[in-house]
Design a protein around this motif. Sequence first.
Motif, short mmCIF file in Angstrom:
data_model
loop_
_atom_site.label_atom_id
_atom_site.label_comp_id
_atom_site.label_asym_id
_atom_site.label_seq_id
_atom_site.Cartn_x
_atom_site.Cartn_y
_atom_site.Cartn_z
N THR A 8 33.98 37.59 43.87
CA THR A 8 33.52 37.61 42.47
C THR A 8 33.83 36.26 41.81
O THR A 8 34.06 36.18 40.62
CB THR A 8 34.24 38.73 41.69
OG1 THR A 8 35.65 38.62 41.91
CG2 THR A 8 33.78 40.11 42.13
N HIS A 35 30.73 41.49 36.49
CA HIS A 35 31.37 41.98 37.72
C HIS A 35 32.05 43.32 37.46
O HIS A 35 32.10 44.18 38.33
CB HIS A 35 32.41 40.97 38.21
CG HIS A 35 31.80 39.74 38.81
ND1 HIS A 35 30.96 39.80 39.89
CD2 HIS A 35 31.90 38.44 38.48
CE1 HIS A 35 30.57 38.58 40.21
NE2 HIS A 35 31.12 37.73 39.36
N SER A 36 32.60 43.45 36.27
CA SER A 36 33.28 44.69 35.92
C SER A 36 32.34 45.89 36.04
O SER A 36 32.72 46.94 36.55
CB SER A 36 33.82 44.57 34.48
OG SER A 36 34.14 45.83 33.95
N LEU A 39 31.11 45.82 40.31
CA LEU A 39 31.91 45.78 41.54
C LEU A 39 32.14 47.14 42.20
O LEU A 39 31.82 47.34 43.38
CB LEU A 39 33.25 45.09 41.27
CG LEU A 39 34.18 45.00 42.48
CD1 LEU A 39 33.53 44.24 43.63
CD2 LEU A 39 35.50 44.34 42.09
N ILE A 74 38.83 40.26 38.09
CA ILE A 74 38.20 41.56 38.30
C ILE A 74 38.26 41.93 39.78
O ILE A 74 38.64 43.05 40.14
CB ILE A 74 36.73 41.53 37.79
CG1 ILE A 74 36.71 41.41 36.27
CG2 ILE A 74 35.97 42.78 38.25
CD1 ILE A 74 35.34 41.08 35.69
N ALA A 78 40.88 44.88 41.44
CA ALA A 78 40.29 46.00 42.20
C ALA A 78 40.89 46.08 43.59
O ALA A 78 41.30 47.16 44.05
CB ALA A 78 38.77 45.85 42.26
N LEU B 89 40.09 43.62 30.98
CA LEU B 89 39.44 43.69 32.30
C LEU B 89 40.43 43.93 33.42
O LEU B 89 40.10 44.59 34.41
CB LEU B 89 38.67 42.39 32.56
CG LEU B 89 37.28 42.32 31.92
CD1 LEU B 89 36.75 40.89 31.92
CD2 LEU B 89 36.30 43.25 32.64
N SER B 93 39.81 47.22 35.54
CA SER B 93 39.45 47.01 36.95
C SER B 93 40.42 47.72 37.88
O SER B 93 40.02 48.36 38.86
CB SER B 93 39.41 45.51 37.28
OG SER B 93 38.46 44.85 36.49
N LYS B 96 39.90 51.61 37.58
CA LYS B 96 38.72 52.10 38.29
C LYS B 96 38.97 52.15 39.80
O LYS B 96 38.59 53.11 40.47
CB LYS B 96 37.51 51.20 37.99
CG LYS B 96 36.98 51.39 36.58
CD LYS B 96 35.57 50.86 36.42
CE LYS B 96 35.53 49.35 36.45
NZ LYS B 96 34.16 48.86 36.12
N ASN B 328 33.11 49.61 31.42
CA ASN B 328 33.25 48.19 31.11
C ASN B 328 33.97 48.03 29.78
O ASN B 328 33.54 48.59 28.78
CB ASN B 328 31.85 47.56 31.02
CG ASN B 328 31.89 46.06 31.11
OD1 ASN B 328 32.76 45.50 31.78
ND2 ASN B 328 30.99 45.40 30.43
#
Lengths: 224, 342
Positions: A8, A35-36, A39, A74, A78, B89, B93, B96, B328
């Motif tokens: 990313t 990207h959020s 992804l 991001i 993840a 974010l 992120s 999630k 988001n």
Amino acid sequence: MKVLGLDTSTTMGAVGIVEDDTLIAEMRTNISLTHSERLMEHIDTLLKSARLTLDDIGGFAVSIGPGSFTGLRIGLAAVKAMAYASGKPVAAVNSLDALADNLPYCRHQIAPVLDARKKMVYCAIYKAVDTSRRTVLPPTVITPDKLADIIEEPTVFVGEGAYVYRDLLGERLCCQAFFAPKAYGYPSGAAVAFRGLKEITAGNTSDPMTLVPFYIRKSDAEEK
Amino acid sequence: MYILGIETSCDETAAAVVKDGAVVLSNVVSSQIELHRKWGGIVPEIASRAHMENIMPVLHEALSASGKRLSDMGAIAVTVGPGLIGALLVGVSAAKALAYSAHIPLVGVNHIEGHMGAALLEAPDISMPFVMLVVSGGHTHLYYVRGFRDYEKLGQTRDDAAGEAYDKVAKLMGLPYPGGPVIDRIAGEYVSAPVNGVPKFPRAYLEAGSLDFSFSGLKTAVLNYVRGRDMSDETVGLVCREFQDAAVEVLVKKSVQAMRNKDAGILVAAGGVASNSALRSALLDASRENDFRLVIPRPGFCTDNAAMVAASGYRLFKLGAASGLDLNPQANLPMEKMKAGG
């Protein structure tokens, strides 16, 4: 072992799954969604398309930069969370290394270039030696003029940053500058995954607790 | 049901595990105050980087301290805004990816809904509707809360947030960041001292009946008084007191007006500035005089934390709110714009 790789670092959102020397699945989008937003949906889509679940993934690989600070965070947040939740290993991959992988067996040296804004670029220079690569210039952030100063032999530029400064580099380096097609200018999830697989196999894994982006640059506040 | 709460909207990286929206099993907050102090305020990129470093250790600590595993969680609740986008974010992120990995439902929570959750932790028996005063470094709002995702905005600041005014006034007197706790402490030492020439600063009530706020005039009045003046400790102390008196008086009077307008029986005060001792005691006095119930979370729940996010997340989850993988965060996300379904 199957490895899920993602990048990313640029506007391209890239995810890929590889196993040994085989590419199993790959997906890239270069669209206006963040990207959020993209992804995790991409990861889910890719796994489902390959008839896999996250449980089938033996390790993770992630581009740690250089590149967009926000994009990198991001991707890393993840991967760190997935590695933590699953207990699977994670490998950190340099985005410029992965980008240079788009041009294998190139006779000339390769300069992956990303736009670093503020009239600077993130770049590196690599040269193919037998089956491996020698680092001529390690990943750094410099002005495109300085990059041109360093180059003394035919060089293939790859990456969106090379296109931003195509005129300048072309003028400075004349017939020594070659530009890879624009579409080759983004790292692929598979390239990141292949690199990550190699690192994981060699035992070079990162701790998901402490892994952070390779920003190169300090924050603007600290630069002043 | 256990909820894992995650909060990274500003300069605190926080995670917590809360049972049934009421029992806090763990509440971990990693503050970045020291990092930002030398800049006199929050630097967004520095905040984002610090969140990146802190997020997994904080999550791990919250889970370990709760004695529960990730797989025990019934849902993950995460702050989606308003706040610093780069900071949000990191939390969203991670949330999630955790939810996806562990097959756990995800609930996006508005940061102001989070502050409201702190009041629900403090007084689980309170029922809606109520009037809510939200005061922090980024917000100064009055809401009428009919129910979850049924919010009426009654007023808001037209310029600086209350906490922002505290920070700016502290800065121009050379006091350290964050200004709120410092001014509160110093003002307390001068609470009954003679005025000694320090003027009363203006109270901005705006047009008649308005429940909006304005703190920039107050800040400018302080600036004009302080500029070029030799500031002794006593003068600093008196200015702190007079500034705080002016800020608190407006916050309290407008809150009382909102209570009257809505004929409400409960006032909730939340947000970082609700930990201010002068505001707390003035609101308490007002609640006695006007015969309404006041709920203010304990100071540790007023400032940003994730237990409050989990508390609201639990109730939102029970009401059917659920977020997808494309969740988001947004820097500007008014609470009244939150959709009922998530």
